[in-house]
Design an enzyme around this catalytic site. Structure first.
Site, PDB file in Angstrom:
ATOM      1  N   PRO A 187     -13.871  28.310 -25.281  1.00  0.00           N
ATOM      2  CA  PRO A 187     -14.422  29.425 -26.064  1.00  0.00           C
ATOM      3  C   PRO A 187     -13.405  29.894 -27.100  1.00  0.00           C
ATOM      4  CG  PRO A 187     -14.689  29.808 -23.704  1.00  0.00           C
ATOM      5  CD  PRO A 187     -13.763  28.637 -23.842  1.00  0.00           C
ATOM      6  N   LYS A 188     -13.893  30.311 -28.267  1.00  0.00           N
ATOM      7  CA  LYS A 188     -13.028  30.890 -29.294  1.00  0.00           C
ATOM      8  C   LYS A 188     -13.104  32.408 -29.149  1.00  0.00           C
ATOM      9  CE  LYS A 188     -12.002  30.866 -34.238  1.00  0.00           C
ATOM     10  NZ  LYS A 188     -11.811  32.330 -34.293  1.00  0.00           N
ATOM     11  N   TRP A 189     -12.020  32.997 -28.648  1.00  0.00           N
ATOM     12  CA  TRP A 189     -12.018  34.412 -28.309  1.00  0.00           C
ATOM     13  C   TRP A 189     -11.825  35.282 -29.544  1.00  0.00           C
ATOM     14  CZ3 TRP A 189     -13.723  35.380 -23.643  1.00  0.00           C
ATOM     15  CH2 TRP A 189     -13.637  34.372 -22.679  1.00  0.00           C
ATOM     16  N   GLY A 205     -17.371  31.368 -31.251  1.00  0.00           N
ATOM     17  CA  GLY A 205     -17.520  29.940 -31.435  1.00  0.00           C
ATOM     18  C   GLY A 205     -16.826  29.157 -30.344  1.00  0.00           C
TER      19      GLY A 205
END
Length: 344
Positions: A42-44, A193
């Protein structure tokens, strides 16, 4: 224990690794890559951070290379209290407010008053989400090792330290494309994203050696200038720039999505930066074809401000339409805003 944080003079390095080591970054892609050898995460929605620990010394560094320790004292204290005295980890600082991650809460930490920062650190403590390890617990740099090895050492580190997962955790990761696609479809809240990494690749500081896929196409741009509203002393639009391969700032578009209530304060902030070089590559001309609600001339600025904007299409290395201002990025260095992040 004496803890050195970002308020002190930076050390030359730890374990032979410079304290100013730039994080490995990602370039924007339209779709998740398929096939063998990919790891998806996951793109935090937080502040990128490399955390250094050597004995009693702790240092937090932003993506821009600026020290972050004084703004996140609870993270400095947490890392200093861990039973293992040696490590360098790459990750994301996040703050949860009412069950959701809040980028605004992160920005509130960048405050000059220590008393204010301390108060916020108690009321809304931050969490470090680790996703890579650059120096292992034996004090050995492992940047040249493949991701599969670094990830295994990171997970072993997390199991041994027994830290509260509410404050220090390891980001989920998968090699399953279907699971990654599900993460992408659900992004837009705590995540924006999916990041895609080759499991057989080393860590490449400062390079866009990963891929990121977002539901929305966004870009971090330098504010190279602005225009006033027509017949007004208030800002009407921000002129956006990206650095080209020659290191020159090219004008790529504008954003006029500025709330009226924010314009007086923003105008004063912009006027304090007037007199800079503005765009050193391709410069803006007169009024844009999209609207005439601003004066024809523009005011060049010192390239110090960065904003994240949403856009739809690119034509001729320019945003085809006006963009939507999503947020200010005080954590990002202007020189990191180049065409590579949008695949050009």
């Amino acid at each position: 224990m004496a803890i050195r944080d970002a308020g002190d003079q930076p050390a030359a390095g730890i374990y032979g690794l410079s304290i100013e080591t730039e994080p490995m970054e990602a370039k924007l892609a339209k779709a998740l890559p398929s096939g063998e050898g990919w790891q998806y995460e996951p793109k935090w929605d937080g502040f990128r951070c490399i955390a250094f620990r050597s004995d009693s010394s702790v240092d937090l560094r932003a993506k821009s290379g600026k020290p972050l320790g004084r703004y996140f004292p609870e993270v400095v204290a947490l890392l200093a209290d861990l039973p293992t005295p040696n490590f360098v980890i790459d990750g994301e600082l996040v703050i949860e407010v009412e069950g959701k991650l809040s980028f605004d809460a992160l920005q509130m930490r960048l405050h000059p008053a220590e008393s204010r920062v301390r108060k916020l650190s108690r009321e809304t403590p931050s969490r470090f989400i680790a996703f890579d390890m650059l120096v292992d617990t034996d004090g050995m740099p492992i940047l040249d090792k493949e991701l599969a090895y670094r990830r295994a050492r990171l997970e072993d580190f997390r199991e041994r330290i027994e830290a509260d997962p509410a404050y220090l955790t390891v980001s989920p990761a998968t090699k399953n494309l279907r699971e990654a696609d599900a993460w992408l479809s659900r992004s837009g809240g705590d995540t924006d994203g999916v990041v895609c990494k080759r499991i057989d690749e080393p860590y490449r500081p400062g390079e866009r050696a990963m891929m990121k896929v977002k539901r929305l196409r966004t870009a971090d741009c330098v504010v190279g200038g602005f225009r006033y509203e027509r017949d007004s002393e208030l800002v009407g639009s921000l002129l956006l720039g990206l650095y080209n391969d020659d290191g020159l700032l090219d004008h790529v578009g504008f954003t006029s999505a500025i709330a009226d209530i924010e314009k007086p304060e923003l105008t004063a902030r912009l006027e304090s930066l007037k007199g800079g070089p503005g765009f050193t590559g391709k410069a803006p001309g007169g009024p844009s074809r999209w609207t005439t609600d601003r004066s024809s001339d523009w005011k060049p600025l010192r390239p110090e401000l960065v904003v994240e904007v949403k856009f739809d299409q690119i034509t001729g290395c320019r945003f085809r339409h006006g963009t939507k201002l999503l947020r200010w990025r005080p954590d990002k260095k202007p020189s990191q805003c180049d065409f590579r992040q949008i695949g050009l």
